[in-house]
Design a protein around this motif. Structure first.
Motif, PDB file in Angstrom:
ATOM      1  N   PRO A 144       0.797  -1.241   0.000  1.00 49.43           N
ATOM      2  CA  PRO A 144       0.000   0.000   0.000  1.00 49.43           C
ATOM      3  C   PRO A 144       0.824   1.284   0.000  1.00 49.43           C
ATOM      4  O   PRO A 144       0.477   2.241  -0.692  1.00 49.43           O
ATOM      5  CB  PRO A 144      -0.836  -0.136   1.276  1.00 49.43           C
ATOM      6  N   ASP A 145       1.928   1.320   0.752  1.00 48.46           N
ATOM      7  CA  ASP A 145       2.713   2.556   0.859  1.00 48.46           C
ATOM      8  C   ASP A 145       3.433   2.918  -0.432  1.00 48.46           C
ATOM      9  O   ASP A 145       3.896   4.061  -0.579  1.00 48.46           O
ATOM     10  CB  ASP A 145       3.747   2.431   1.983  1.00 48.46           C
ATOM     11  N   TRP A 146       3.525   1.951  -1.374  1.00 51.41           N
ATOM     12  CA  TRP A 146       4.288   2.200  -2.589  1.00 51.41           C
ATOM     13  C   TRP A 146       3.407   2.360  -3.824  1.00 51.41           C
ATOM     14  O   TRP A 146       3.924   2.454  -4.939  1.00 51.41           O
ATOM     15  CB  TRP A 146       5.295   1.066  -2.811  1.00 51.41           C
ATOM     16  N   ARG A 147       2.107   2.421  -3.616  1.00 58.50           N
ATOM     17  CA  ARG A 147       1.203   2.630  -4.748  1.00 58.50           C
ATOM     18  C   ARG A 147       1.150   4.107  -5.133  1.00 58.50           C
ATOM     19  O   ARG A 147       1.418   4.987  -4.326  1.00 58.50           O
ATOM     20  CB  ARG A 147      -0.197   2.111  -4.399  1.00 58.50           C
ATOM     21  N   GLY A 148       0.806   4.349  -6.404  1.00 58.21           N
ATOM     22  CA  GLY A 148       0.666   5.722  -6.876  1.00 58.21           C
ATOM     23  C   GLY A 148       1.977   6.429  -7.143  1.00 58.21           C
ATOM     24  O   GLY A 148       2.009   7.666  -7.253  1.00 58.21           O
ATOM     25  N   ARG A 149       3.065   5.685  -7.285  1.00 52.18           N
ATOM     26  CA  ARG A 149       4.378   6.293  -7.532  1.00 52.18           C
ATOM     27  C   ARG A 149       4.941   5.918  -8.900  1.00 52.18           C
ATOM     28  O   ARG A 149       6.128   6.155  -9.169  1.00 52.18           O
ATOM     29  CB  ARG A 149       5.375   5.881  -6.454  1.00 52.18           C
ATOM     30  N   GLY A 150       4.118   5.300  -9.741  1.00 52.00           N
ATOM     31  CA  GLY A 150       4.595   4.937 -11.074  1.00 52.00           C
ATOM     32  C   GLY A 150       5.300   3.599 -11.133  1.00 52.00           C
ATOM     33  O   GLY A 150       5.762   3.195 -12.207  1.00 52.00           O
ATOM     34  N   LEU A 151       5.370   2.886 -10.016  1.00 58.88           N
ATOM     35  CA  LEU A 151       6.076   1.605 -10.011  1.00 58.88           C
ATOM     36  C   LEU A 151       5.284   0.514 -10.732  1.00 58.88           C
ATOM     37  O   LEU A 151       5.866  -0.454 -11.215  1.00 58.88           O
ATOM     38  CB  LEU A 151       6.377   1.168  -8.576  1.00 58.88           C
ATOM     39  N   GLY A 152       3.955   0.662 -10.802  1.00 60.63           N
ATOM     40  CA  GLY A 152       3.156  -0.329 -11.519  1.00 60.63           C
ATOM     41  C   GLY A 152       3.564  -0.414 -12.978  1.00 60.63           C
ATOM     42  O   GLY A 152       3.689  -1.519 -13.534  1.00 60.63           O
ATOM     43  N   ARG A 153       3.817   0.723 -13.601  1.00 60.39           N
ATOM     44  CA  ARG A 153       4.266   0.723 -15.001  1.00 60.39           C
ATOM     45  C   ARG A 153       5.619   0.041 -15.133  1.00 60.39           C
ATOM     46  O   ARG A 153       5.874  -0.672 -16.114  1.00 60.39           O
ATOM     47  CB  ARG A 153       4.324   2.158 -15.525  1.00 60.39           C
ATOM     48  N   ALA A 154       6.482   0.246 -14.142  1.00 61.92           N
ATOM     49  CA  ALA A 154       7.809  -0.380 -14.182  1.00 61.92           C
ATOM     50  C   ALA A 154       7.689  -1.899 -14.068  1.00 61.92           C
ATOM     51  O   ALA A 154       8.409  -2.642 -14.747  1.00 61.92           O
ATOM     52  CB  ALA A 154       8.687   0.173 -13.060  1.00 61.92           C
ATOM     53  N   ILE A 155       6.776  -2.379 -13.227  1.00 61.80           N
ATOM     54  CA  ILE A 155       6.592  -3.824 -13.087  1.00 61.80           C
ATOM     55  C   ILE A 155       6.113  -4.422 -14.410  1.00 61.80           C
ATOM     56  O   ILE A 155       6.600  -5.476 -14.850  1.00 61.80           O
ATOM     57  CB  ILE A 155       5.580  -4.143 -11.965  1.00 61.80           C
ATOM     58  N   VAL A 156       5.155  -3.769 -15.051  1.00 63.10           N
ATOM     59  CA  VAL A 156       4.646  -4.278 -16.328  1.00 63.10           C
ATOM     60  C   VAL A 156       5.753  -4.303 -17.369  1.00 63.10           C
ATOM     61  O   VAL A 156       5.864  -5.261 -18.150  1.00 63.10           O
ATOM     62  CB  VAL A 156       3.446  -3.432 -16.801  1.00 63.10           C
ATOM     63  N   ARG A 157       6.591  -3.278 -17.400  1.00 64.26           N
ATOM     64  CA  ARG A 157       7.715  -3.277 -18.362  1.00 64.26           C
ATOM     65  C   ARG A 157       8.665  -4.445 -18.089  1.00 64.26           C
ATOM     66  O   ARG A 157       9.179  -5.065 -19.029  1.00 64.26           O
ATOM     67  CB  ARG A 157       8.468  -1.943 -18.296  1.00 64.26           C
ATOM     68  N   HIS A 158       8.917  -4.749 -16.829  1.00 66.81           N
ATOM     69  CA  HIS A 158       9.742  -5.912 -16.501  1.00 66.81           C
ATOM     70  C   HIS A 158       9.107  -7.188 -17.047  1.00 66.81           C
ATOM     71  O   HIS A 158       9.790  -8.031 -17.639  1.00 66.81           O
ATOM     72  CB  HIS A 158       9.925  -6.029 -14.980  1.00 66.81           C
ATOM     73  N   ALA A 159       7.803  -7.341 -16.840  1.00 64.44           N
ATOM     74  CA  ALA A 159       7.113  -8.536 -17.325  1.00 64.44           C
ATOM     75  C   ALA A 159       7.204  -8.632 -18.843  1.00 64.44           C
ATOM     76  O   ALA A 159       7.466  -9.712 -19.400  1.00 64.44           O
ATOM     77  CB  ALA A 159       5.649  -8.507 -16.875  1.00 64.44           C
ATOM     78  N   GLN A 160       6.987  -7.523 -19.533  1.00 58.96           N
ATOM     79  CA  GLN A 160       7.052  -7.519 -20.997  1.00 58.96           C
ATOM     80  C   GLN A 160       8.470  -7.839 -21.486  1.00 58.96           C
ATOM     81  O   GLN A 160       8.649  -8.593 -22.452  1.00 58.96           O
ATOM     82  CB  GLN A 160       6.592  -6.171 -21.536  1.00 58.96           C
ATOM     83  N   THR A 161       9.447  -7.288 -20.815  1.00 60.90           N
ATOM     84  CA  THR A 161      10.833  -7.542 -21.211  1.00 60.90           C
ATOM     85  C   THR A 161      11.198  -9.015 -21.036  1.00 60.90           C
ATOM     86  O   THR A 161      11.800  -9.635 -21.919  1.00 60.90           O
ATOM     87  CB  THR A 161      11.795  -6.655 -20.387  1.00 60.90           C
ATOM     88  N   LEU A 162      10.830  -9.589 -19.910  1.00 57.36           N
ATOM     89  CA  LEU A 162      11.132 -10.998 -19.658  1.00 57.36           C
ATOM     90  C   LEU A 162      10.464 -11.894 -20.691  1.00 57.36           C
ATOM     91  O   LEU A 162      11.086 -12.833 -21.217  1.00 57.36           O
ATOM     92  CB  LEU A 162      10.664 -11.386 -18.250  1.00 57.36           C
ATOM     93  N   ALA A 163       9.208 -11.619 -21.002  1.00 56.70           N
ATOM     94  CA  ALA A 163       8.484 -12.433 -21.965  1.00 56.70           C
ATOM     95  C   ALA A 163       9.108 -12.310 -23.356  1.00 56.70           C
ATOM     96  O   ALA A 163       9.328 -13.320 -24.048  1.00 56.70           O
ATOM     97  CB  ALA A 163       7.010 -12.033 -22.001  1.00 56.70           C
ATOM     98  N   ALA A 164       9.401 -11.091 -23.782  1.00 60.77           N
ATOM     99  CA  ALA A 164       9.961 -10.880 -25.119  1.00 60.77           C
ATOM    100  C   ALA A 164      11.344 -11.504 -25.245  1.00 60.77           C
ATOM    101  O   ALA A 164      11.663 -12.146 -26.249  1.00 60.77           O
ATOM    102  CB  ALA A 164      10.007  -9.383 -25.425  1.00 60.77           C
TER     103      ALA A 164
END
Length: 296
Positions: free
Chosen positions: A237-257
């Protein structure tokens, strides 16, 4: 146990073994190409005990409706619906609800494709609770985008089991993603379900996430084939709303690709507007929606 409807001559009972093959033809999935493969897998892996959840609504000697509560792992189950939504269905669902509540079943669920209004009304009247509208999405893998370097990925299964449970519980706090499902199932059951989907107790692409030398969330990916699945991503909860969600998705996309996967799919609660916005920005396309209901 046999139950007679007071409104008709319909008798609801467990399916007699000698009529099982006939009864299965009355399931909706038999006649829906989109569901046939799933039902076939369920039938071929069913144990003898699984047939206790196959119930029929009879009128004289004629089968009017059939439903099957298929037992799954970790005290969960799936409801396979009758082919037709008619007068025989309400007494059938009423009897099955009572039977489910007498079993060691924490959650019996069903996912309704659109349009689901007619079936949802009948199921809710039969004691089920609406849990979520699920939106299925997919991303076609492309050359990877460099993820945020300050977000570290650490192997999730290196954490002791108690710490895995604690981290998942914290990620689920005040989450907008399927809160009813999280309320219905304990964390250890959710984790076991993810492991079953990944077909491994130690999936190679499950991570806890580190930022500024602190644990901030999780990323769980199932990698059974060239079609990867994002099982869970979430932040404390304390780390939401800081743009980290987009970073996690980019990690997932990078790993898959980078792995050579063709697709990366996910399911998100349609009410989770912040997550849907992140997936929109990341290029995930909608494949459709389902309505999730359950007895619990």
């Amino acid at each position: 146990m046999t139950r007679c409807s007071l409104l008709s001559h319909i008798v609801v009972q467990p399916c007699p073994e000698h009529r099982r093959r006939e009864a299965l033809l009355h399931l909706a999935a038999v006649h829906d190409p989109a569901l046939q493969a799933g039902l076939q897998h369920a039938l071929t892996t069913a144990s003898a005990d699984a047939w206790r959840g196959l119930w029929v609504a009879m009128e004289d000697e004629h089968i009017r409706a059939v439903a099957w509560v298929q037992p799954l792992a970790n005290h969960t189950a799936q409801l396979w619906l009758p082919r037709h939504n008619d007068a025989a269905v309400p007494p059938l669902l009423s009897a099955l609800q009572g039977w489910v509540h007498r079993q060691p079943i924490t959650l019996c669920h069903v996912a309704l494709p659109a349009p689901w209004a007619a079936w949802e009304d009948v199921l809710v009247n039969g004691g089920m609770r609406a849990m979520a509208t699920l939106e299925h999405r997919v991303w076609t893998c492309q050359p990877p985008v460099a993820p945020q370097a300050s977000l570290g990925l650490r192997p999730f299964t290196t954490l002791p089991l108690a710490e895995q449970h604690a981290l998942l519980a914290r990620v689920g706090e005040a989450s907008l993603d399927c809160p009813a499902l999280r309320d219905a199932l304990p964390v250890k059951t959710l984790l076991a379900g993810f492991q079953a989907q990944a077909a491994s107790a130690h999936p190679p692409h499950w991570y806890w996430l580190e930022h500024q030398e602190k644990p901030v969330g999780v990323l769980l990916l199932a990698t059974l084939s060239s079609h990867w699945s994002l099982q869970l991503m979430g932040l404390l909860p304390d780390w939401r709303g800081r743009g980290l969600g987009r970073a996690i998705v980019r990690h997932a996309q990078t790993l898959a690709a980078q792995s050579g996967a063709h697709y990366l799919s996910l399911t998100v609660d349609a009410q989770n507007t912040p997550a849907r916005r992140v997936y929109d920005q990341a290029g995930f396309e909608s494949l459709g929606r389902e309505r999730l209901l359950g007895w619990y």
